[in-house]
Design a protein around this motif. Structure first.
Motif, PDB file in Angstrom:
ATOM      1  N   HIS A  17       0.827  -1.215   0.000  1.00 44.81           N
ATOM      2  CA  HIS A  17       0.000   0.000   0.000  1.00 44.81           C
ATOM      3  C   HIS A  17       0.857   1.259   0.000  1.00 44.81           C
ATOM      4  O   HIS A  17       0.445   2.281  -0.554  1.00 44.81           O
ATOM      5  CB  HIS A  17      -0.986  -0.022   1.163  1.00 44.81           C
ATOM      6  CG  HIS A  17      -2.167  -0.900   0.882  1.00 44.81           C
ATOM      7  ND1 HIS A  17      -3.214  -0.506   0.098  1.00 44.81           N
ATOM      8  CD2 HIS A  17      -2.426  -2.174   1.245  1.00 44.81           C
ATOM      9  CE1 HIS A  17      -4.090  -1.491  -0.004  1.00 44.81           C
ATOM     10  NE2 HIS A  17      -3.628  -2.520   0.690  1.00 44.81           N
ATOM     11  N   ALA A  21       0.501   4.097  -2.774  1.00 48.89           N
ATOM     12  CA  ALA A  21       0.368   5.515  -2.401  1.00 48.89           C
ATOM     13  C   ALA A  21       1.327   6.376  -3.206  1.00 48.89           C
ATOM     14  O   ALA A  21       0.969   7.486  -3.632  1.00 48.89           O
ATOM     15  CB  ALA A  21       0.632   5.686  -0.904  1.00 48.89           C
ATOM     16  N   VAL A  28      -6.459  12.057  -2.712  1.00 53.73           N
ATOM     17  CA  VAL A  28      -7.318  11.265  -1.839  1.00 53.73           C
ATOM     18  C   VAL A  28      -6.929   9.780  -1.901  1.00 53.73           C
ATOM     19  O   VAL A  28      -6.933   9.098  -0.877  1.00 53.73           O
ATOM     20  CB  VAL A  28      -8.811  11.479  -2.176  1.00 53.73           C
ATOM     21  CG1 VAL A  28      -9.162  10.922  -3.548  1.00 53.73           C
ATOM     22  CG2 VAL A  28      -9.692  10.883  -1.099  1.00 53.73           C
ATOM     23  N   VAL A  29      -6.578   9.292  -3.049  1.00 54.89           N
ATOM     24  CA  VAL A  29      -6.160   7.894  -3.197  1.00 54.89           C
ATOM     25  C   VAL A  29      -4.804   7.699  -2.537  1.00 54.89           C
ATOM     26  O   VAL A  29      -4.565   6.697  -1.850  1.00 54.89           O
ATOM     27  CB  VAL A  29      -6.129   7.486  -4.687  1.00 54.89           C
ATOM     28  CG1 VAL A  29      -5.576   6.082  -4.859  1.00 54.89           C
ATOM     29  CG2 VAL A  29      -7.523   7.597  -5.295  1.00 54.89           C
ATOM     30  N   GLN A  30      -3.920   8.648  -2.731  1.00 56.63           N
ATOM     31  CA  GLN A  30      -2.603   8.580  -2.110  1.00 56.63           C
ATOM     32  C   GLN A  30      -2.731   8.539  -0.584  1.00 56.63           C
ATOM     33  O   GLN A  30      -2.094   7.717   0.084  1.00 56.63           O
ATOM     34  CB  GLN A  30      -1.771   9.787  -2.531  1.00 56.63           C
ATOM     35  CG  GLN A  30      -0.364   9.772  -1.987  1.00 56.63           C
ATOM     36  CD  GLN A  30       0.418  10.999  -2.415  1.00 56.63           C
ATOM     37  OE1 GLN A  30      -0.162  12.055  -2.672  1.00 56.63           O
ATOM     38  NE2 GLN A  30       1.718  10.850  -2.500  1.00 56.63           N
ATOM     39  N   GLN A  31      -3.568   9.396  -0.041  1.00 53.81           N
ATOM     40  CA  GLN A  31      -3.767   9.445   1.413  1.00 53.81           C
ATOM     41  C   GLN A  31      -4.392   8.151   1.929  1.00 53.81           C
ATOM     42  O   GLN A  31      -4.021   7.652   2.990  1.00 53.81           O
ATOM     43  CB  GLN A  31      -4.628  10.643   1.795  1.00 53.81           C
ATOM     44  CG  GLN A  31      -4.679  10.885   3.280  1.00 53.81           C
ATOM     45  CD  GLN A  31      -3.302  11.196   3.861  1.00 53.81           C
ATOM     46  OE1 GLN A  31      -2.558  11.999   3.318  1.00 53.81           O
ATOM     47  NE2 GLN A  31      -2.966  10.562   4.966  1.00 53.81           N
ATOM     48  N   TYR A  32      -5.359   7.610   1.180  1.00 53.60           N
ATOM     49  CA  TYR A  32      -6.006   6.361   1.575  1.00 53.60           C
ATOM     50  C   TYR A  32      -4.970   5.240   1.716  1.00 53.60           C
ATOM     51  O   TYR A  32      -4.933   4.538   2.728  1.00 53.60           O
ATOM     52  CB  TYR A  32      -7.077   5.962   0.555  1.00 53.60           C
ATOM     53  CG  TYR A  32      -7.564   4.547   0.739  1.00 53.60           C
ATOM     54  CD1 TYR A  32      -8.491   4.241   1.730  1.00 53.60           C
ATOM     55  CD2 TYR A  32      -7.070   3.516  -0.059  1.00 53.60           C
ATOM     56  CE1 TYR A  32      -8.924   2.946   1.915  1.00 53.60           C
ATOM     57  CE2 TYR A  32      -7.495   2.213   0.128  1.00 53.60           C
ATOM     58  CZ  TYR A  32      -8.428   1.929   1.114  1.00 53.60           C
ATOM     59  OH  TYR A  32      -8.842   0.638   1.299  1.00 53.60           O
ATOM     60  N   HIS A  33      -4.144   5.068   0.700  1.00 54.12           N
ATOM     61  CA  HIS A  33      -3.156   3.982   0.726  1.00 54.12           C
ATOM     62  C   HIS A  33      -2.085   4.222   1.792  1.00 54.12           C
ATOM     63  O   HIS A  33      -1.634   3.282   2.446  1.00 54.12           O
ATOM     64  CB  HIS A  33      -2.521   3.795  -0.649  1.00 54.12           C
ATOM     65  CG  HIS A  33      -3.444   3.135  -1.629  1.00 54.12           C
ATOM     66  ND1 HIS A  33      -3.847   1.836  -1.496  1.00 54.12           N
ATOM     67  CD2 HIS A  33      -4.036   3.606  -2.744  1.00 54.12           C
ATOM     68  CE1 HIS A  33      -4.655   1.529  -2.490  1.00 54.12           C
ATOM     69  NE2 HIS A  33      -4.795   2.595  -3.265  1.00 54.12           N
ATOM     70  N   ASP A  35      -2.525   5.849   4.658  1.00 52.58           N
ATOM     71  CA  ASP A  35      -3.166   5.578   5.949  1.00 52.58           C
ATOM     72  C   ASP A  35      -3.325   4.071   6.182  1.00 52.58           C
ATOM     73  O   ASP A  35      -3.061   3.568   7.270  1.00 52.58           O
ATOM     74  CB  ASP A  35      -4.535   6.247   6.037  1.00 52.58           C
ATOM     75  CG  ASP A  35      -4.455   7.754   6.163  1.00 52.58           C
ATOM     76  OD1 ASP A  35      -3.349   8.279   6.454  1.00 52.58           O
ATOM     77  OD2 ASP A  35      -5.494   8.408   5.964  1.00 52.58           O
ATOM     78  N   LEU A  36      -3.763   3.367   5.153  1.00 49.17           N
ATOM     79  CA  LEU A  36      -3.931   1.918   5.269  1.00 49.17           C
ATOM     80  C   LEU A  36      -2.588   1.241   5.533  1.00 49.17           C
ATOM     81  O   LEU A  36      -2.483   0.338   6.372  1.00 49.17           O
ATOM     82  CB  LEU A  36      -4.590   1.353   4.010  1.00 49.17           C
ATOM     83  CG  LEU A  36      -4.924  -0.133   4.025  1.00 49.17           C
ATOM     84  CD1 LEU A  36      -5.762  -0.502   5.247  1.00 49.17           C
ATOM     85  CD2 LEU A  36      -5.641  -0.506   2.737  1.00 49.17           C
ATOM     86  N   ARG A  39      -1.732   1.744   9.185  1.00 46.01           N
ATOM     87  CA  ARG A  39      -2.539   0.894  10.075  1.00 46.01           C
ATOM     88  C   ARG A  39      -2.061  -0.550  10.031  1.00 46.01           C
ATOM     89  O   ARG A  39      -1.994  -1.226  11.065  1.00 46.01           O
ATOM     90  CB  ARG A  39      -4.019   0.978   9.701  1.00 46.01           C
ATOM     91  CG  ARG A  39      -4.645   2.289  10.120  1.00 46.01           C
ATOM     92  CD  ARG A  39      -6.169   2.242  10.096  1.00 46.01           C
ATOM     93  NE  ARG A  39      -6.723   1.866   8.818  1.00 46.01           N
ATOM     94  CZ  ARG A  39      -7.052   2.716   7.851  1.00 46.01           C
ATOM     95  NH1 ARG A  39      -6.845   4.005   8.017  1.00 46.01           N
ATOM     96  NH2 ARG A  39      -7.568   2.285   6.730  1.00 46.01           N
TER      97      ARG A  39
END
Length: 77
Positions: A17, A21, A28-33, A35-36, A39
């Motif tokens: 991920h 990213a 938004v896609v970059q931030q999603y990956h 963050d995932l 986690r």
């Protein structure tokens, strides 16, 4: 699956991920990956700790008397 294998799988997914990213075009896609990935990396670090906690809880349950009272236990630190 052992704890080590599970942690390794989480680390592998986190790295995957992170790569997604860096390749993402939309913020938004970059931030999603990103963050995932974070986690998953955090979870990989917690797996051994959670296993130890579950083992201690299991041991405490095994030490209970038939009427439900716990036997005298010494603190482990």
């Amino acid at each position: 699956m052992t704890d080590e294998q599970l942690a390794a799988m989480h680390r592998l997914l986190a790295n995957y991920h992170r790569k997604l990213a860096t390749e993402a075009l939309l913020d938004v896609v970059q931030q999603y990956h990103a963050d995932l990935a974070q986690r998953l990396a955090d979870e990989a670090g917690l797996i051994p700790r959670r296993t130890a906690i579950v083992e201690r809880l299991y041991e405490c349950e095994q030490q209970k008397t038939p009427d439900g009272d716990s036997r005298q236990m010494t603190a482990r630190h």
